[in-house]
Each structure stands twice: as structure tokens, then as C-alpha cells.
Design a protein around this motif. Sequence first.
Motif, mmCIF file in Angstrom:
data_model
loop_
_atom_site.group_PDB
_atom_site.id
_atom_site.type_symbol
_atom_site.label_atom_id
_atom_site.label_comp_id
_atom_site.label_asym_id
_atom_site.label_seq_id
_atom_site.Cartn_x
_atom_site.Cartn_y
_atom_site.Cartn_z
ATOM 1 N N ARG A 2 55.671 62.707 26.137
ATOM 2 C CA ARG A 2 55.463 64.153 25.969
ATOM 3 C C ARG A 2 56.076 64.689 24.685
ATOM 4 N N ALA A 3 57.360 64.404 24.465
ATOM 5 C CA ALA A 3 58.040 64.917 23.272
ATOM 6 C C ALA A 3 57.399 64.370 22.001
ATOM 7 N N LEU B 28 53.869 64.914 17.175
ATOM 8 C CA LEU B 28 52.644 64.530 16.474
ATOM 9 C C LEU B 28 51.780 65.754 16.163
ATOM 10 N N ILE B 29 51.614 66.631 17.146
ATOM 11 C CA ILE B 29 50.812 67.840 16.932
ATOM 12 C C ILE B 29 51.386 68.674 15.792
ATOM 13 N N ASN B 30 52.695 68.851 15.809
ATOM 14 C CA ASN B 30 53.338 69.647 14.762
ATOM 15 C C ASN B 30 53.172 69.005 13.386
ATOM 16 N N GLU B 31 53.294 67.688 13.327
ATOM 17 C CA GLU B 31 53.160 66.989 12.047
ATOM 18 C C GLU B 31 51.727 67.059 11.526
ATOM 19 N N LEU B 32 50.756 66.942 12.416
ATOM 20 C CA LEU B 32 49.353 67.005 12.000
ATOM 21 C C LEU B 32 48.978 68.392 11.497
ATOM 22 N N LEU C 230 55.975 71.443 27.176
ATOM 23 C CA LEU C 230 54.628 70.890 27.314
ATOM 24 C C LEU C 230 54.344 70.544 28.776
ATOM 25 N N ALA C 231 55.309 69.919 29.438
ATOM 26 C CA ALA C 231 55.143 69.545 30.844
ATOM 27 C C ALA C 231 54.923 70.778 31.718
ATOM 28 N N LYS C 232 55.620 71.861 31.418
ATOM 29 C CA LYS C 232 55.452 73.100 32.189
ATOM 30 C C LYS C 232 54.051 73.665 32.010
ATOM 31 N N ASP D 49 43.624 73.189 40.216
ATOM 32 C CA ASP D 49 43.813 72.429 41.441
ATOM 33 C C ASP D 49 43.782 70.919 41.165
ATOM 34 N N LEU D 50 44.554 70.520 40.160
ATOM 35 C CA LEU D 50 44.677 69.113 39.801
ATOM 36 C C LEU D 50 46.092 68.635 40.107
ATOM 37 N N ASN D 51 46.322 67.361 39.956
ATOM 38 C CA ASN D 51 47.651 66.797 40.184
ATOM 39 C C ASN D 51 47.858 65.681 39.167
ATOM 40 N N ILE D 52 48.022 66.069 37.921
ATOM 41 C CA ILE D 52 48.035 65.091 36.836
ATOM 42 C C ILE D 52 49.309 65.245 36.017
ATOM 43 N N GLU D 53 49.809 64.150 35.493
ATOM 44 C CA GLU D 53 50.980 64.188 34.626
ATOM 45 C C GLU D 53 50.695 63.342 33.388
ATOM 46 N N LEU D 54 51.281 63.718 32.277
ATOM 47 C CA LEU D 54 51.005 63.032 31.018
ATOM 48 C C LEU D 54 51.458 61.575 31.038
#
Length: 202
Positions: free
Chosen positions: A38-39, A44-48, A92-94, A104-109
Motif C-alpha cells: 500500500r505505502a 509510486l503514484i506521487n512519483e509518477l 489509502l487502506a481507509k 458491497d465488496l470485501n477486498i484488500e490490496l
Amino acid sequence: MSKSFIQFDDLYKIINNEQFDESFRSLLELAFITGLRRAEIVRLINELRKDKYAQVISFKGKRNITIDVPLNTKHFELVNKINNNWANGSSLAKQVQRWNIKYDLNIELHSIRRLSATTIDKNLDVRHAQSLLNHKDLATTELYIHESNKMNRKIHAMNLLEKSLQDGTTNITTYNELKLRNTFLEKENEELRKRIYEVDKK
């Protein structure tokens, strides 16, 4: 779908379902093609966003290990579709949890990280896989991929059993045997989930 593990077909359906927020779908796809934590995804997003012409992004990840992410146009396309800004992996997790509630999903990165590990080419040098997954020890990478693949096979078996239970063609004896087997697989998967999390901490 299982919170501890997601299959490729499930992820594919979410990514291609336009009823879901574009930022959400793009984030999940980015997580899958990079296999980052996650971190690391936030970094990566910030660098891109800072360097739109980069070919490789390098930064310090977990345990201060340098991560090199080779880039192509797909990475930039996905980041451009992500409208959110996150300070760190926790924020990001929040956000992912808010999307889970909304849809109504149950997904984690981390489940996507494991899925990404199972798709690593078996002919790929394991040291390159170690670099992609940012593991300190080679043995950790080997175990991580092995356990993730094992869970993937068990999830597939559970789905086949569930289909057999729902098709209405089994007799009561077979039905009870399948239910018992399914319960056993669920317990095995819970133990695998714990082991995979422990492995990835190394």
C-alpha cells in the motif's frame, strides 16, 4: 469473494465494471500490475505525477530497500485516472474500505499483491521476482509464491465444490461430503492466509 484472497476472474470483473468508481478500478489494476504494498503504491503514484516522462521509478520501500519499477504507458494511464490523494498506506487502506462499503465488496490490496505474485512467470529468475516483490531474503520470495499458489488452487477447489452444491444434481450423501470438504478447505485457507502474511513481513 474471500477477503484474504481474490481470484483473477473476480478482479477482472471489478476492473471492467463501469458502475464502480474509475479511481477505484484504476487503483486495483495498478496494484495488480506492480505487486506493490500500500505505502509503495502511494509513493509510486506521487512519483509518477511528478515525472510524466520517467522510464523507471526508484524509491525506498519497506526496510529501506530500493524498489525499481519499470514503467510503460499503462502505468501513466492508470495514475491519470486516479483522482484521489493519499498521504500514506493507511489513508489509502481507509479509502479502499470506503469503496468496499459503497459497493458491497470485501477486498484488500494485499490480496491483490498475492494474486500478482501467483502470476509471475515460472521461468522468471527468482531473484528478479524477489526484486519485484521487495523481499529481503530469496527464501521469502520462494515461500511467498509457493504459498500463494497453494491458496489459489484451494480457492479454485472451493469454488468447484460450491458449484457442485448449487447445481442440484448431488444426492444428500454427496452433498454432506462436499460441505464437509468445503469447510476443511476454508480452515486450511485461513491457516495459509496467516502464513502468507507472516512471510511477507520478512
